[in-house]
Motif scaffolding. Structure first.
Motif, short mmCIF file in Angstrom:
data_model
loop_
_atom_site.label_atom_id
_atom_site.label_comp_id
_atom_site.label_asym_id
_atom_site.label_seq_id
_atom_site.Cartn_x
_atom_site.Cartn_y
_atom_site.Cartn_z
N LYS A 15 0.83 -1.21 0.00
CA LYS A 15 0.00 0.00 0.00
C LYS A 15 0.86 1.26 0.00
O LYS A 15 0.48 2.28 -0.57
CB LYS A 15 -0.93 -0.01 1.21
N VAL A 18 2.37 1.87 -3.72
CA VAL A 18 1.49 2.21 -4.83
C VAL A 18 1.63 3.69 -5.14
O VAL A 18 1.49 4.54 -4.25
CB VAL A 18 0.02 1.86 -4.50
N LYS A 31 -4.92 1.16 -5.38
CA LYS A 31 -4.59 0.36 -4.20
C LYS A 31 -5.51 -0.86 -4.10
O LYS A 31 -5.07 -1.96 -3.78
CB LYS A 31 -4.70 1.22 -2.94
N ARG A 32 -6.79 -0.65 -4.39
CA ARG A 32 -7.75 -1.75 -4.35
C ARG A 32 -7.39 -2.80 -5.41
O ARG A 32 -7.45 -4.00 -5.16
CB ARG A 32 -9.16 -1.20 -4.57
N THR A 34 -4.38 -3.35 -6.72
CA THR A 34 -3.13 -4.01 -6.35
C THR A 34 -3.37 -5.11 -5.32
O THR A 34 -2.82 -6.21 -5.42
CB THR A 34 -2.12 -2.98 -5.79
N GLU A 35 -4.23 -4.82 -4.35
CA GLU A 35 -4.56 -5.84 -3.35
C GLU A 35 -5.26 -7.03 -3.99
O GLU A 35 -4.95 -8.19 -3.70
CB GLU A 35 -5.45 -5.24 -2.26
N ALA A 55 4.70 -3.65 -6.89
CA ALA A 55 3.81 -2.50 -7.11
C ALA A 55 3.88 -2.05 -8.56
O ALA A 55 2.85 -1.70 -9.16
CB ALA A 55 4.20 -1.37 -6.17
N GLN A 59 0.69 -1.98 -11.20
CA GLN A 59 0.30 -0.71 -11.81
C GLN A 59 0.39 -0.78 -13.33
O GLN A 59 -0.46 -0.22 -14.04
CB GLN A 59 1.18 0.44 -11.29
#
Length: 287
Positions: A15, A18, A31-32, A34-35, A55, A59
């Motif tokens: 987090k 990111v 962020k959502r 990536t999780e 990350a 992205q």
């Protein structure tokens, strides 16, 4: 070291890596995403890569798939710029985003292996996405295990998307073009086989019923063995990839006889696709 606790730590650390954007809503969405991207990953696949690199990968996939028209696969193959300082090797990157279907990962990895590529890294999450009519992604969320049996298009308008991200040894422009071309064909084959699966099952059951109603003049043992085999195939013991029906009216002993293709399903929709192999290569029909 408890690898699952380490995975939790990595997901939390991600987090902070990111990259922020000027739009708070967009930053929250990244962020959502990536999780969701790394939630199904095995710990070993995360531990072996720096958090910063993880990350970057998420992205890159997020930005590349912002626009994907409904039912259209997204395929991108490119070379990255190596960055030894942050542990980023020089490799060829392969990204596929498609409506989630069975056999995608196995088919893609088998296709790349057949081209002589070694897979150094692979991530393949399934993510539910909200997209507008033009295919622009509005929001994403991960697919929880208890939702794995949801249909491709859910009732709330989301689409289950299969994301396959692969890194292989660095390749030149011609090989990258070949990879993209062959993966396009592989995804087309998978889609054809999956979309026509129920119809192919129906044709198989009709063949069994037809054989029972009008059995040929053969030995009873041979007929029984044929029935047993077809029923075994129909009982989910065989992956049906294609179906084709031929008209065999004519003299089969005539070397010039050519069967008439009536219709095909799955990977055999294309009447020009050859599947029989003779002494000189693929042929229209085997002896």
């Amino acid at each position: 070291m408890d690898v699952w606790l380490e995975k939790t730590r990595i997901l939390e650390a991600l987090k902070g890596h990111v990259q922020a954007t000027d739009d708070p809503a967009e930053a929250a969405e990244l962020k959502r995403y990536t999780e969701a991207f790394y939630r199904p990953a095995y710990p070993a696949d995360l531990i072996a890569t720096s958090t910063r690199r993880l990350a970057q990968i998420a992205q890159t996939c997020w930005e590349a798939a912002v626009l994907r028209p409904k039912g259209t696969p997204l395929i991108k193959v490119w070379n990255n710029d190596p960055d030894p300082t942050h542990g980023t090797p020089g490799r060829t990157m392969i990204l596929l985003v498609n409506d989630d279907k069975p056999f995608l990962v196995d088919s893609v990895t088998a296709g790349l292996t057949s081209m002589g590529l070694d897979i150094h890294l692979i991530h393949h999450p399934t993510i539910r996405s909200w997209r507008d009519d033009a295919g622009k992604r509005l929001r994403t969320m991960s697919v929880e295990k208890d939702n794995e049996d949801l249909p491709t298009a859910d009732i709330d308008g989301t689409v289950r998307e299969s994301i396959i991200y692969i890194e292989s040894e660095r390749r030149g422009p011609k090989m990258r073009e070949r990879i993209e071309s062959e993966l396009t064909e592989i995804i087309s084959d998978v889609s054809a086989a999956v979309d026509d699966w129920h119809r192919m099952q129906g044709e198989l059951h009709q063949a069994i019923q037809g054989l029972n109603a009008n059995p040929p003049d053969v030995e009873p043992e041979e007929l029984a063995e044929t029935f047993a085999f077809l029923k075994w195939v129909a009982d989910n013991n065989f992956i049906l990839l294609g179906y084709r029906e031929y008209g065999m009216d004519g003299d089969l002993t005539d070397p010039s006889f050519m069967p008439e293709m009536k219709h095909g399903l799955g990977v055999l929709r294309d009447p020009e696709r050859l599947i029989w192999r003779g002494p000189d290569g693929f042929t229209v029909m085997s002896e």
